[in-house]
Design a protein around this motif. Structure first.
Motif, PDB file in Angstrom:
ATOM      1  N   VAL A  40       0.833  -1.359  -0.015  1.00  0.00           N
ATOM      2  CA  VAL A  40       0.037   0.123  -0.110  1.00  0.00           C
ATOM      3  C   VAL A  40       0.966   0.993   0.080  1.00  0.00           C
ATOM      4  O   VAL A  40       1.948   1.368   0.904  1.00  0.00           O
ATOM      5  CB  VAL A  40      -0.938   0.167   1.331  1.00  0.00           C
ATOM      6  CG1 VAL A  40      -1.770   1.243   1.089  1.00  0.00           C
ATOM      7  CG2 VAL A  40      -1.909  -1.094   1.128  1.00  0.00           C
ATOM      8  N   SER A  41       0.649   2.148  -1.021  1.00  0.00           N
ATOM      9  CA  SER A  41       1.459   3.251  -0.981  1.00  0.00           C
ATOM     10  C   SER A  41       1.065   4.458   0.186  1.00  0.00           C
ATOM     11  O   SER A  41       0.318   4.217   0.644  1.00  0.00           O
ATOM     12  CB  SER A  41       1.180   4.023  -2.644  1.00  0.00           C
ATOM     13  OG  SER A  41      -0.098   4.781  -2.404  1.00  0.00           O
ATOM     14  N   LEU A  42       1.765   5.342   0.040  1.00  0.00           N
ATOM     15  CA  LEU A  42       1.814   6.414   1.216  1.00  0.00           C
ATOM     16  C   LEU A  42       0.239   7.253   0.802  1.00  0.00           C
ATOM     17  O   LEU A  42      -0.306   8.027   1.836  1.00  0.00           O
ATOM     18  CB  LEU A  42       2.856   7.642   0.826  1.00  0.00           C
ATOM     19  CG  LEU A  42       4.346   7.108   1.401  1.00  0.00           C
ATOM     20  CD1 LEU A  42       5.334   8.286   0.847  1.00  0.00           C
ATOM     21  CD2 LEU A  42       4.287   6.896   2.795  1.00  0.00           C
ATOM     22  N   ASP A  43      -0.315   7.157  -0.506  1.00  0.00           N
ATOM     23  CA  ASP A  43      -1.423   7.511  -0.757  1.00  0.00           C
ATOM     24  C   ASP A  43      -2.508   6.643  -0.645  1.00  0.00           C
ATOM     25  O   ASP A  43      -3.505   6.988  -0.954  1.00  0.00           O
ATOM     26  CB  ASP A  43      -1.448   7.964  -2.099  1.00  0.00           C
ATOM     27  CG  ASP A  43      -0.294   9.310  -2.479  1.00  0.00           C
ATOM     28  OD1 ASP A  43      -0.255  10.055  -1.681  1.00  0.00           O
ATOM     29  OD2 ASP A  43       0.220   9.264  -3.720  1.00  0.00           O
ATOM     30  N   GLY A  44      -2.197   5.463   0.002  1.00  0.00           N
ATOM     31  CA  GLY A  44      -3.358   4.401   0.245  1.00  0.00           C
ATOM     32  C   GLY A  44      -3.738   3.554  -1.114  1.00  0.00           C
ATOM     33  O   GLY A  44      -4.666   2.885  -0.965  1.00  0.00           O
ATOM     34  N   ASP A  45      -2.968   3.669  -1.995  1.00  0.00           N
ATOM     35  CA  ASP A  45      -3.354   2.935  -3.136  1.00  0.00           C
ATOM     36  C   ASP A  45      -2.696   1.303  -3.003  1.00  0.00           C
ATOM     37  O   ASP A  45      -1.498   1.220  -2.509  1.00  0.00           O
ATOM     38  CB  ASP A  45      -2.839   3.442  -4.459  1.00  0.00           C
ATOM     39  CG  ASP A  45      -3.094   4.721  -4.854  1.00  0.00           C
ATOM     40  OD1 ASP A  45      -4.537   4.915  -5.076  1.00  0.00           O
ATOM     41  OD2 ASP A  45      -2.472   5.841  -5.134  1.00  0.00           O
ATOM     42  N   HIS A  46      -3.600   0.482  -3.338  1.00  0.00           N
ATOM     43  CA  HIS A  46      -2.805  -1.056  -3.397  1.00  0.00           C
ATOM     44  C   HIS A  46      -2.168  -1.140  -4.790  1.00  0.00           C
ATOM     45  O   HIS A  46      -2.889  -1.302  -5.676  1.00  0.00           O
ATOM     46  CB  HIS A  46      -4.164  -1.839  -3.099  1.00  0.00           C
ATOM     47  CG  HIS A  46      -4.726  -1.753  -1.573  1.00  0.00           C
ATOM     48  ND1 HIS A  46      -4.416  -2.678  -0.834  1.00  0.00           N
ATOM     49  CD2 HIS A  46      -5.950  -0.858  -1.303  1.00  0.00           C
ATOM     50  CE1 HIS A  46      -5.158  -2.302   0.256  1.00  0.00           C
ATOM     51  NE2 HIS A  46      -5.871  -1.127  -0.034  1.00  0.00           N
ATOM     52  N   LEU A  47      -1.015  -1.351  -4.636  1.00  0.00           N
ATOM     53  CA  LEU A  47      -0.162  -1.618  -5.672  1.00  0.00           C
ATOM     54  C   LEU A  47       0.378  -2.859  -6.032  1.00  0.00           C
ATOM     55  O   LEU A  47       0.395  -3.745  -4.747  1.00  0.00           O
ATOM     56  CB  LEU A  47       0.829  -0.383  -5.532  1.00  0.00           C
ATOM     57  CG  LEU A  47       0.572   0.912  -5.421  1.00  0.00           C
ATOM     58  CD1 LEU A  47       1.833   2.012  -5.484  1.00  0.00           C
ATOM     59  CD2 LEU A  47      -0.463   1.437  -6.553  1.00  0.00           C
ATOM     60  N   GLN A  48       1.057  -3.299  -6.991  1.00  0.00           N
ATOM     61  CA  GLN A  48       1.671  -4.395  -7.359  1.00  0.00           C
ATOM     62  C   GLN A  48       3.152  -4.094  -8.056  1.00  0.00           C
ATOM     63  O   GLN A  48       3.080  -2.935  -8.816  1.00  0.00           O
ATOM     64  CB  GLN A  48       0.950  -5.299  -8.266  1.00  0.00           C
ATOM     65  CG  GLN A  48      -0.291  -5.935  -7.420  1.00  0.00           C
ATOM     66  CD  GLN A  48      -1.101  -6.942  -8.455  1.00  0.00           C
ATOM     67  OE1 GLN A  48      -1.217  -6.514  -9.608  1.00  0.00           O
ATOM     68  NE2 GLN A  48      -1.276  -8.011  -7.807  1.00  0.00           N
ATOM     69  N   GLY A  49       3.827  -5.125  -7.992  1.00  0.00           N
ATOM     70  CA  GLY A  49       5.323  -4.960  -8.560  1.00  0.00           C
ATOM     71  C   GLY A  49       5.635  -6.075  -8.801  1.00  0.00           C
ATOM     72  O   GLY A  49       5.388  -7.128  -8.219  1.00  0.00           O
ATOM     73  N   ILE A  50       6.868  -6.259  -9.874  1.00  0.00           N
ATOM     74  CA  ILE A  50       7.591  -7.660 -10.268  1.00  0.00           C
ATOM     75  C   ILE A  50       8.887  -7.610  -9.321  1.00  0.00           C
ATOM     76  O   ILE A  50       9.632  -6.719  -9.544  1.00  0.00           O
ATOM     77  CB  ILE A  50       7.737  -7.766 -11.604  1.00  0.00           C
ATOM     78  CG1 ILE A  50       6.358  -7.329 -12.438  1.00  0.00           C
ATOM     79  CG2 ILE A  50       8.447  -8.988 -11.913  1.00  0.00           C
ATOM     80  CD1 ILE A  50       6.613  -7.188 -13.828  1.00  0.00           C
ATOM     81  N   LEU A  51       9.208  -8.781  -8.872  1.00  0.00           N
ATOM     82  CA  LEU A  51      10.354  -9.062  -8.369  1.00  0.00           C
ATOM     83  C   LEU A  51      11.303  -9.940  -8.984  1.00  0.00           C
ATOM     84  O   LEU A  51      10.585 -10.964  -9.043  1.00  0.00           O
ATOM     85  CB  LEU A  51      10.518  -9.213  -6.547  1.00  0.00           C
ATOM     86  CG  LEU A  51      11.832  -9.193  -6.048  1.00  0.00           C
ATOM     87  CD1 LEU A  51      12.145  -7.513  -5.873  1.00  0.00           C
ATOM     88  CD2 LEU A  51      11.669  -9.865  -4.575  1.00  0.00           C
ATOM     89  N   HIS A  52      12.244  -9.896  -9.480  1.00  0.00           N
ATOM     90  CA  HIS A  52      13.137 -10.498 -10.459  1.00  0.00           C
ATOM     91  C   HIS A  52      14.115 -11.064  -9.312  1.00  0.00           C
ATOM     92  O   HIS A  52      15.199 -10.416  -9.061  1.00  0.00           O
ATOM     93  CB  HIS A  52      13.685 -10.159 -11.655  1.00  0.00           C
ATOM     94  CG  HIS A  52      12.665  -9.255 -12.364  1.00  0.00           C
ATOM     95  ND1 HIS A  52      12.134  -8.079 -12.317  1.00  0.00           N
ATOM     96  CD2 HIS A  52      12.035  -9.917 -13.469  1.00  0.00           C
ATOM     97  CE1 HIS A  52      11.357  -7.861 -13.331  1.00  0.00           C
ATOM     98  NE2 HIS A  52      11.169  -8.907 -14.134  1.00  0.00           N
ATOM     99  N   VAL A  53      14.059 -12.330  -9.032  1.00  0.00           N
ATOM    100  CA  VAL A  53      15.267 -13.036  -8.205  1.00  0.00           C
ATOM    101  C   VAL A  53      16.033 -13.915  -8.922  1.00  0.00           C
ATOM    102  O   VAL A  53      15.588 -14.840  -9.539  1.00  0.00           O
ATOM    103  CB  VAL A  53      14.325 -13.759  -7.051  1.00  0.00           C
ATOM    104  CG1 VAL A  53      15.426 -14.318  -5.832  1.00  0.00           C
ATOM    105  CG2 VAL A  53      13.566 -12.690  -6.431  1.00  0.00           C
ATOM    106  N   PRO A  54      17.455 -13.896  -8.619  1.00  0.00           N
ATOM    107  CA  PRO A  54      18.498 -14.842  -9.381  1.00  0.00           C
ATOM    108  C   PRO A  54      18.120 -16.255  -8.713  1.00  0.00           C
ATOM    109  O   PRO A  54      17.702 -16.513  -7.549  1.00  0.00           O
ATOM    110  CB  PRO A  54      19.710 -14.355  -8.714  1.00  0.00           C
ATOM    111  CG  PRO A  54      19.541 -13.036  -8.655  1.00  0.00           C
ATOM    112  CD  PRO A  54      18.111 -12.810  -7.925  1.00  0.00           C
TER     113      PRO A  54
END
Length: 952
Positions: free
Chosen positions: A670-684
């Protein structure tokens, strides 16, 4: 779809196995890029029995594979281009381009064009595997529904080396005069356009029979390839004209279409090949700048008549048919659309005796200009040579010019029928959404009547031209309009869900999700909401959810996929293929829907992958498509329409197994603005959870939808290559960023800082002291802004960024000539108004005014031919940091634009990006170019890649 506990356990075990195997593999290096492959040029034979595709390295020769779908037979050949199956699915025909190394060597040695390696041609017999190869072929063409014949054009024979002749004083004077006279005649014929043809050869695929045609200046097949129409242009005075060769006519007698001395520069057939339009100067060929005529030949009647020439009724005084006049037919062949121009005035230009050193070169910018000078200059040639369309009515022969200098781009219904066109004229110009005045143009008279004033949005025709379909961006309403009565019918209110993109956070707002198609008589439109497909009757009745609301219920985006490229309307009597994308988990696949029942669609396949374009064989229920994941390259598959038991036909990049790779996972916060967000994590792959790893954050608006996309190792055009960095022990994070109007910089901070913090909290193997960040263009701007707000990053890369919104606001995008203002007010920059309305917003969002707060080492790239973002934006930031003696570098690739195009420069940037981040995030020694710079006196001599003893 949400993973089951079994799937989760299986995933953990699989990752453990991958980690063990990866520990024994090597990291990617910059010298592996050239050999990394991709698939292109995929085609299915019409009968669905064969598939072909090319496998191409990034640098070198491609290899084409032709495989039977059953898997029993495979043929290969190198260096293919323009590869296709014959109509009967029995042959493959291809251009064979020169060897990559040979062509490059010829370029380096500046070999003359005549001596360079030339194209060849290949014919592959699928029944026997026999290959017929022809050398020195310029090009080939084949009818869309060929009858077994195709045409190729051989290269001209190489000229014989000239023998050095010694002049004989005793040479007969009369013979010398005859030779000179003959040369003059030849030159005169060239001036008149005679003898400018070339040789083409028609060849039968099955028998190898060939027919030679000499002195051809233009040619075309009819649709089924049974006839070849060609313009004959011999050196002799007689014989000029357009002729037809009938391939099944044993007499081999060419049919005369039109004759007469002159050039026949264009031949256009209607869809069924019943009428042929011909552009020629035969009626005025003796003139220095001849006027052209257009003739139409009717195949059934065997008649040929002139339909257009300067001076005819309907062509205004001072206008003519130019030498390159466009010609196209309406679908029903009742109209021929032709291009007209004002005839250039034939005036003797007075010689300008002004000395060169006194001539003034000047651009006058005026407040009265709708289009500013930079855009005018870019468009000068196209404006000067612009053609204006007119209609030749094939019934009564009348000519009606409906385009004019005021309304020079009139949009018509797709089939070319109807009584009206629309002219959309911007009120202002700029790089962003602009208000338009929209006019309805009467095609019979050319008269234009104002339809919408200051209209913000989109407008186009339904397939038959029955309706104008529009979306008003300001009020967020979709509508249809009858152009005859001007009656508007609202569409938006008929659908209970929004049919425009409510997630678009730009000031201009979102556009329509799209129109899937129309029914046969344009009485029903099929439109999308965010998830589902709706049937909307135009005249009466409520909209019906074709997909029964399943998309919304399952959080899956469903979209219609048309498998018939020739279909003009959406056939609801047949089951429909839908592409599917899970908005939460990013799975993708296909569903089947029944339009007539409107029931929940049937899942065909759905998994954690990305699926590419689906194409069906014309005469069989077989499709080909691509599938990829972060670990699996984009390979070609074939299947039946049910997608059961798909066959993998290609297997590119087997060398990937030698290198360390990685996996992807979703991060939510959740961002500082209260938005529920997603992202991609690339892991070796070989992650050791007891160790600490550096992490680079890269972003550009939203990218979580690309969770399952393959990242090809390749030299960088401007950004980090994710596969390279993951293979070399970096974690790479890609967060989504939503924006608040007026505060794009703050929005980036709100999303990125909280996203990185979430990763640090959940993944203790990420080193909080070794965080990097990198972005390009809009992403580069946000990187520059972020480092004025936070010190959490140990190194930052910003490419082609805006540093000063004040100085950038009124600048020009030199690639298009458009002023940049609108992109700040209502476009991507999302300021929400002008600089004089919101001066504080422009100041607060400009990193340059807070450069003194930057503590993060900053690597910038901004090239001196950037046509999108003025490169002095990076100069401003660099000189500010230079003044304060803060660590900063600016890479300027000479002659390059917004992103690098030349491969040598891409390779160079790739090395510098890795060296920069390796130094600050892995404690690697600093390279010379960072520690000492590269003096101008050493430019082109040394690159500074050598590593120092670690200082800096």
């Amino acid at each position: 779809m949400r993973p089951t506990p079994f799937k989760q356990l299986f995933l953990v075990l699989a990752l453990c196995a991958v980690a063990i195997a990866a520990a024994q593999k090597k990291p990617l290096t910059h010298d592996v890029y050239d050999g990394w492959q991709s698939v292109a040029g995929t085609r299915l034979s019409n009968d669905g029995e064969w598939i072909l595709f090319g496998v191409a390295p990034q640098q070198g020769n491609n290899v084409y594979h032709v495989k039977s779908v059953s898997g029993s037979t495979e043929y290969t050949f190198d260096r293919g281009s323009n590869v296709r199956f014959s109509e009967d699915s029995k042959f493959v025909i291809a251009t064979i381009v020169p060897d990559f190394d040979e062509a490059r060597e010829a370029t380096r040695k500046k070999v003359k064009a005549v001596d360079r390696p030339k194209n060849g041609l290949l014919i592959l017999d699928l029944a026997t595997g026999e290959k017929t190869e022809l050398e020195r072929i310029t090009s080939y063409s084949i009818a869309s529904e060929d009858s077994g014949w195709f045409v190729y054009r051989p290269e001209k024979p190489k000229p014989e080396p000239k023998k050095e002749e010694r002049k004989d004083p005793a040479l007969d004077q009369e013979k010398q005069e005859q030779e000179e006279e003959q040369e003059e005649e030849e030159e005169e014929k060239k001036k008149k356009g005679h003898g400018d043809g070339y040789k083409i050869i028609a060849r039968n695929l099955a028998t190898g029979e060939e027919i030679v045609f000499l002195n051809v200046s233009s040619y075309t097949f009819n649709k089924d390839g049974s006839r070849l129409y060609f313009a004959f242009s011999p050196k002799e005075i007689v014989g000029h004209g357009v002729y037809a060769h009938e391939f099944d006519d044993e007499s081999e007698t060419n049919i005369t279409i039109i004759e007469g001395l002159g050039k026949y520069s264009r031949i256009r057939l209607d869809e069924e090949g019943k009428n042929i339009a011909i552009l020629t100067d035969k009626d005025d060929y003796r003139a220095e700048k001849p006027s052209h005529s257009i003739y139409v030949h009717n195949v059934a009647g065997g008649t040929t008549k002139k339909v257009a020439q300067a001076g005819m009724d309907g062509i205004a005084d001072g206008w003519w048919v130019p030498s390159g006049a466009s010609m196209r037919w309406s679908k029903d062949s009742q109209r021929l659309f032709i291009g007209l121009q004002k005839r250039p005035e034939e005036e003797e230009e007075e010689e300008d005796e002004t000395p060169d050193d006194e001539k003034v070169s000047l651009d006058v910018w005026s407040w009265t200009d709708l289009i500013l000078q930079p855009q005018q200059l870019l468009r000068a040639n196209s404006t000067r040579n612009r053609q204006y369309e007119a209609i030749v009515d094939m019934g009564d022969g009348s000519i009606s010019q409906y385009e004019s200098e005021e309304h020079f781009s009139v949009s018509l219904p797709p089939d070319g029928d109807g009584d009206y066109g629309i002219s959309i004229k911007p009120i202002t110009s700029g790089a962003g959404l602009t208000p338009d005045n929209v006019y309805l143009v009467d095609l019979s008279t050319g008269e234009a009547h104002l339809l919408f004033e200051e209209y913000w949005g989109s407008l186009g025709w339904s397939p038959t031209g029955r309706w104008l379909f529009g979306f008003d961006t300001k009020v967020k309403r979709a509508f249809v309009m009858d152009p005859r009565t001007k009656r508007k019918i609202d569409i938006t209110s008929r659908v209970p869900e929004p049919i425009y993109n409510t997630e678009d956070d730009r000031p201009s707002g979102g556009n329509l999700y799209g129109v899937a198609g129309w029914n046969e008589d344009d009485s029903v439109a099929y439109v999308y909401d965010r998830y589902d497909l709706w049937e909307v009757p135009i005249f009466h009745g409520e909209a019906r959810n074709i997909t029964a609301g399943w998309g919304r219920a399952a959080n899956i985006r469903l979209r219609y996929r048309n498998l018939d490229p020739d279909a003009e309307f959406l056939d609801t009597s047949q089951p429909a293929l839908l592409t599917a994308f899970d908005n939460k988990y990013k799975d993708a696949g296909f569903y089947k829907a029944n339009f007539s029942t409107g029931r929940r669609p049937q899942e065909l396949t759905m998994d954690a992958a990305y699926y590419g374009f689906v194409v069906k064989a014309r005469d069989a229920d077989v499709v080909h498509f691509t599938r990829e994941t972060f670990r699996d390259p984009r390979d070609v598959y074939v299947s039946k329409l049910d997608f059961e038991n798909p066959k993998k036909m290609s297997g590119i990049n087997p060398q990937q197994g030698e290198y360390r790779w990685g996996t992807t996972e979703l991060v939510e916060w959740v961002s500082l603005d209260g938005d529920h967000l997603q992202g991609i994590l690339h892991v070796p792959d070989d992650i050791d959870y007891s160790q600490k790893y550096p992490m680079i954050t890269y972003f550009y608006e939203k990218s979580s939808q690309n969770l399952n996309r393959y990242r090809t190792p390749a030299p960088s055009a401007s950004t980090i290559n994710i596969s390279y960095f993951v293979s070399n022990g970096y974690v790479v994070f890609m967060p989504d960023i939503p924006y608040k109007i007026g505060y794009p910089g703050e929005s980036a901070v709100s999303a990125v800082v909280t996203g990185v913090s979430r990763v640090l909290a959940e993944h203790r193997y990420v080193d909080p002291d070794k965080l990097g960040i990198q972005g390009q263009s809009w992403g580069g701007y946000q990187v520059a802004y972020l480092v004025t707000e936070t010190d959490m990053f140990a190194a930052a890369g910003a490419g082609a960024q805006v540093s000063n919104m004040f100085s950038a606001y009124g600048g020009i995008r030199w690639g298009s000539g458009l002023v940049r203002q609108l992109q700040y007010e209502s476009g991507q920059s999302r300021i929400g108004g002008t600089m004089w309305e919101y001066p504080l917003r422009y100041l607060e969002n400009s990193p340059i005014f807070f450069a003194d707060k930057i503590k993060t080492p900053l690597l910038m790239m901004h090239n001196d031919k950037d046509g999108a973002v003025p490169w002095w934006q990076s100069i401003e930031m660099f000189t500010a940091l230079h003044r304060m003696q803060k660590p900063a570098w600016l890479l300027v690739y000479n002659g390059e634009g917004h992103n690098l195009r030349q491969r040598k420069n891409r390779k160079d940037l790739s090395v510098r990006l890795s060296q920069f981040f390796d130094h600050y995030l892995k404690d690697a020694p600093m390279p010379v170019w960072m520690a000492e710079g590269v003096p101008a006196t050493e430019k082109g001599k040394t690159y500074g890649f050598e590593l120092t003893d670690g200082g800096g």
